[in-house]
Design a protein around this motif. Structure first.
Motif, PDB file in Angstrom:
ATOM      1  N   LYS A 160       9.927  -8.740   1.885  1.00  0.00           N
ATOM      2  CA  LYS A 160       9.566  -7.594   1.051  1.00  0.00           C
ATOM      3  C   LYS A 160      10.479  -7.515  -0.179  1.00  0.00           C
ATOM      4  CE  LYS A 160       6.135  -5.796   3.340  1.00  0.00           C
ATOM      5  NZ  LYS A 160       4.781  -5.766   2.736  1.00  0.00           N
ATOM      6  N   GLU A 161       9.859  -7.312  -1.318  1.00  0.00           N
ATOM      7  CA  GLU A 161      10.605  -7.320  -2.571  1.00  0.00           C
ATOM      8  C   GLU A 161      11.416  -6.030  -2.720  1.00  0.00           C
ATOM      9  OE1 GLU A 161       7.573  -8.270  -5.455  1.00  0.00           O
ATOM     10  OE2 GLU A 161       7.110 -10.134  -4.395  1.00  0.00           O
ATOM     11  N   GLY A 162      12.682  -6.190  -3.006  1.00  0.00           N
ATOM     12  CA  GLY A 162      13.560  -5.024  -3.160  1.00  0.00           C
ATOM     13  C   GLY A 162      14.365  -4.719  -1.900  1.00  0.00           C
ATOM     14  N   HIS A 206      10.291 -12.009  -5.825  1.00  0.00           N
ATOM     15  CA  HIS A 206      11.065 -11.225  -6.794  1.00  0.00           C
ATOM     16  C   HIS A 206      12.278 -11.986  -7.302  1.00  0.00           C
ATOM     17  CE1 HIS A 206      13.573  -7.361  -7.508  1.00  0.00           C
ATOM     18  NE2 HIS A 206      12.904  -7.645  -8.587  1.00  0.00           N
ATOM     19  N   ASN A 214       2.793  -2.278  -5.500  1.00  0.00           N
ATOM     20  CA  ASN A 214       2.994  -3.676  -5.080  1.00  0.00           C
ATOM     21  C   ASN A 214       2.959  -3.757  -3.550  1.00  0.00           C
ATOM     22  OD1 ASN A 214       3.906  -6.229  -4.525  1.00  0.00           O
ATOM     23  ND2 ASN A 214       5.946  -5.955  -5.420  1.00  0.00           N
ATOM     24  N   PRO A 215       1.962  -4.442  -2.975  1.00  0.00           N
ATOM     25  CA  PRO A 215       1.889  -4.505  -1.511  1.00  0.00           C
ATOM     26  C   PRO A 215       3.069  -5.237  -0.882  1.00  0.00           C
ATOM     27  CG  PRO A 215       0.290  -6.017  -2.506  1.00  0.00           C
ATOM     28  CD  PRO A 215       0.883  -5.207  -3.629  1.00  0.00           C
ATOM     29  N   ARG A 216       3.830  -5.989  -1.692  1.00  0.00           N
ATOM     30  CA  ARG A 216       4.982  -6.719  -1.158  1.00  0.00           C
ATOM     31  C   ARG A 216       6.282  -5.928  -1.317  1.00  0.00           C
ATOM     32  NH1 ARG A 216       2.180 -10.691  -4.263  1.00  0.00           N
ATOM     33  NH2 ARG A 216       1.255 -12.329  -2.990  1.00  0.00           N
ATOM     34  N   CYS A 217       6.192  -4.696  -1.845  1.00  0.00           N
ATOM     35  CA  CYS A 217       7.412  -3.910  -2.100  1.00  0.00           C
ATOM     36  C   CYS A 217       7.970  -3.348  -0.789  1.00  0.00           C
ATOM     37  CB  CYS A 217       7.119  -2.775  -3.073  1.00  0.00           C
ATOM     38  SG  CYS A 217       8.566  -1.767  -3.445  1.00  0.00           S
ATOM     39  N   ILE A 218       9.285  -3.272  -0.704  1.00  0.00           N
ATOM     40  CA  ILE A 218       9.959  -2.744   0.487  1.00  0.00           C
ATOM     41  C   ILE A 218       9.555  -1.286   0.754  1.00  0.00           C
ATOM     42  CG2 ILE A 218      12.048  -2.124  -0.843  1.00  0.00           C
ATOM     43  CD1 ILE A 218      12.007  -3.324   2.832  1.00  0.00           C
ATOM     44  N   THR A 257       6.759  -0.126   1.012  1.00  0.00           N
ATOM     45  CA  THR A 257       5.557  -0.047   1.865  1.00  0.00           C
ATOM     46  C   THR A 257       5.913  -0.037   3.352  1.00  0.00           C
ATOM     47  OG1 THR A 257       5.305  -2.467   1.884  1.00  0.00           O
ATOM     48  CG2 THR A 257       4.099  -1.265   0.172  1.00  0.00           C
ATOM     49  N   VAL A 258       7.143  -0.429   3.692  1.00  0.00           N
ATOM     50  CA  VAL A 258       7.491  -0.503   5.121  1.00  0.00           C
ATOM     51  C   VAL A 258       8.752   0.270   5.514  1.00  0.00           C
ATOM     52  CG1 VAL A 258       6.363  -2.717   5.565  1.00  0.00           C
ATOM     53  CG2 VAL A 258       8.718  -2.712   4.771  1.00  0.00           C
ATOM     54  N   GLU A 259       9.651   0.489   4.568  1.00  0.00           N
ATOM     55  CA  GLU A 259      10.950   1.084   4.938  1.00  0.00           C
ATOM     56  C   GLU A 259      10.795   2.595   5.158  1.00  0.00           C
ATOM     57  OE1 GLU A 259      13.647  -0.607   5.492  1.00  0.00           O
ATOM     58  OE2 GLU A 259      15.379   0.701   5.186  1.00  0.00           O
ATOM     59  N   GLN A 260      11.341   3.052   6.279  1.00  0.00           N
ATOM     60  CA  GLN A 260      11.194   4.450   6.679  1.00  0.00           C
ATOM     61  C   GLN A 260      11.862   5.417   5.683  1.00  0.00           C
ATOM     62  OE1 GLN A 260      13.090   5.082  10.428  1.00  0.00           O
ATOM     63  NE2 GLN A 260      12.674   7.264  10.472  1.00  0.00           N
ATOM     64  N   LEU A 290      11.973   5.972   2.617  1.00  0.00           N
ATOM     65  CA  LEU A 290      12.638   5.483   1.409  1.00  0.00           C
ATOM     66  C   LEU A 290      12.021   6.174   0.192  1.00  0.00           C
ATOM     67  CD1 LEU A 290      14.644   3.361   0.248  1.00  0.00           C
ATOM     68  CD2 LEU A 290      12.744   1.755   0.165  1.00  0.00           C
ATOM     69  N   LEU A 341      12.386   0.779  -8.798  1.00  0.00           N
ATOM     70  CA  LEU A 341      13.813   0.454  -8.660  1.00  0.00           C
ATOM     71  C   LEU A 341      14.010  -0.774  -7.775  1.00  0.00           C
ATOM     72  CD1 LEU A 341      16.922   1.232  -8.717  1.00  0.00           C
ATOM     73  CD2 LEU A 341      16.449   2.573  -6.676  1.00  0.00           C
ATOM     74  N   TYR A 342      13.138  -0.952  -6.796  1.00  0.00           N
ATOM     75  CA  TYR A 342      13.356  -2.001  -5.781  1.00  0.00           C
ATOM     76  C   TYR A 342      12.728  -3.331  -6.201  1.00  0.00           C
ATOM     77  CZ  TYR A 342      14.134   2.442  -3.459  1.00  0.00           C
ATOM     78  OH  TYR A 342      14.562   3.693  -3.174  1.00  0.00           O
ATOM     79  N   CYS A 343      11.433  -3.332  -6.503  1.00  0.00           N
ATOM     80  CA  CYS A 343      10.750  -4.613  -6.753  1.00  0.00           C
ATOM     81  C   CYS A 343      10.477  -4.840  -8.241  1.00  0.00           C
ATOM     82  CB  CYS A 343       9.451  -4.693  -5.966  1.00  0.00           C
ATOM     83  SG  CYS A 343       8.160  -3.611  -6.602  1.00  0.00           S
TER      84      CYS A 343
END
Lengths: 304, 139
Positions: free
Chosen positions: A104-106, A127, B103-107, B109-112, B114, B131-133
């Protein structure tokens, strides 16, 4: 405390220092064998990687330190649903520095925000992959003597290739760099990289689908793999996979001191017949990757 | 058309014509119990046409949201029927939980739990990136 998330987190002076340190390690490895005695590197790899993980581990062992961690998400608490933040808070209690790869990016940025020890981004999706860029820079420095005035060709998947974006960004900070972008139309360099980096810095560049037309002008040829994992659609992947295959025949018109690079792993984009060509630098690149990671670990741990 | 002036509350003024409904939604005004008036296409000397939102309660308006939608918006604070303060908003450098990363690959989408954080990376073209991706926000 410093982290490394993006190659631009480092100034050109700091990159210069890292390269200098790596070159000193290459020249005097014995002087560094105890530098990290008593220190622990945690390798948190949420997706498979051979080169990067082993490179980090070898780097830490050669500095006299030790390594702990996991090499896939299934063998970590992530499989139980633990967040990156919680994992990193836990690991901060055991180790002195973290190298993290995550699909996952970021994710490494989230890790850095929650960590009490330095976090190195060892690749986050499509990324960033700053230690690959440091590896590439050391390779170019060793093989070509410097960066200024070089013509660097990037060939293959320039759309999803994170190593390409990072290296272009890093090289754009040096004077008189010229760039050749060679890719099929579907895998062209994203417009934001072209606009925000190449055009903004007024870098001379050509964009083409034809590798042979630019081959004679290149000082460095950076080949990339079309990565299956970046495609949602298998059909597109299969169609684009074989776009460019570097063979000895294609190298006939190249300069005698061309430096051929590849972040590896390769699938078929460089014929094995090229491996014995003295211009092939991609396995030396792997070795340089270990030395630059040694220099980076020392820098982030504040070890002189 | 007449809308009563408010005694205590806020008037969000100089909204670009047609943007008041989006602002209403982004500010969460639908959750308020007090009177809220949306005035669309009001005549404006400066803008030709403008929208306004009148809120009959002294609430904390998220100035970052206003600045993101349109940095030319003004916020008038009304107390006892008098204008006591006129606030000008500006393009915020950081937006927290206003936009969602696509972005479906961004953190995210899964991090609690955030926070969704976007940073202003190009004030001229009003570009915000995660900020992340670092994915560009869709405007």
């Amino acid at each position: 405390m410093r982290h490394l998330n993006d190659i631009l987190d480092l100034s050109t002076e700091e990159i210069e220092q890292l390269i200098k340190r790596a070159e000193d390690i290459i020249a005097h490895p014995g002087d560094y064998a105890e530098k990290c005695r008593g220190k622990k590197l945690a390798t948190l790899f949420y997706e498979p990687s051979t080169r990067t993980r082993l490179s980090f581990e070898a780097a830490m062992y050669e500095l006299g330190g030790v390594v702990l961690g996991f090499s896939e998400a299934q063998s970590s608490s992530a499989a139980k649903g633990e967040s990156v933040a919680d994992t990193v808070r836990t690991v901060s209690c055991y180790a002195d520095i973290i190298a993290m790869r995550h699909p996952k990016e970021g994710a490494p940025r989230v890790a850095a925000m929650n960590s009490s020890i330095p976090v190195i981004n060892a690749g986050d999706g499509g990324h960033n992959h700053p230690t690959q860029t440091l590896t590439d820079l050391l390779t170019i420095k060793r093989e070509k003597g410097g960066f200024s005035g070089l013509t660097v060709g990037f060939c293959g998947d320039l759309k999803f290739g994170r190593t390409v974006h990072s290296l272009i960004t890093a090289l754009s900070r040096y004077p008189d760099i010229k760039i050749a972008l060679i890719s099929p139309a579907e895998l062209k360099l994203p417009s934001y990289v072209k606009r925000d980096v190449i055009q903004k810095k007024e870098i001379e560049y050509v964009q083409t689908t034809d590798l042979t037309s630019v081959m004679p002008s290149l000082d460095v040829l950076y080949m990339t793999r079309v990565q299956r994992e970046r495609f949602f659609n298998e059909e597109d992947y299969m169609r684009l996979r074989d776009s460019y295959i570097l063979t000895p025949e294609k190298l006939v018109s190249a300069k005698s001191d061309l430096c051929i690079m590849h972040p590896l792993p390769r699938v078929n984009e460089i014929s094995t017949a090229v491996d014995s060509d003295p211009r092939a630098a991609y396995f030396k690149q792997v070795l340089y990757g270990k030395y630059i990671r040694m220099a980076l670990i020392m820098m982030l741990l504040g070890i002189e | 058309m007449n809308i009563d002036s408010i005694k205590n509350g806020i008037v969000v003024d100089h909204i670009r014509s047609g943007e008041s409904m989006e602002l209403y939604r982004m500010l969460g005004l639908d959750e308020l119990d007090c009177q809220v008036a949306i005035i669309k296409n009001a005549v404006s000397r400066k803008m030709g046409r403008k929208d306004m939102i009148k809120i009959a309660a002294d609430i904390d308006v998220d100035l970052d949201v206003l600045g993101y939608i349109d940095p030319n918006i003004t916020v008038n604070i009304i107390r006892n029927g008098e204008l006591v303060e006129k606030r000008h908003v500006e393009l915020p450098r950081r937006l927290t939980n206003v936009l969602k990363c696509k972005n479906p690959r961004c953190i995210t989408t899964v991090e609690q739990e955030l926070d969704q954080v976007f940073l202003l990376t190009d004030p001229v073209d009003r570009v915000y990136r995660c900020l992340y991706c670092e994915t560009k926000a869709e405007s």
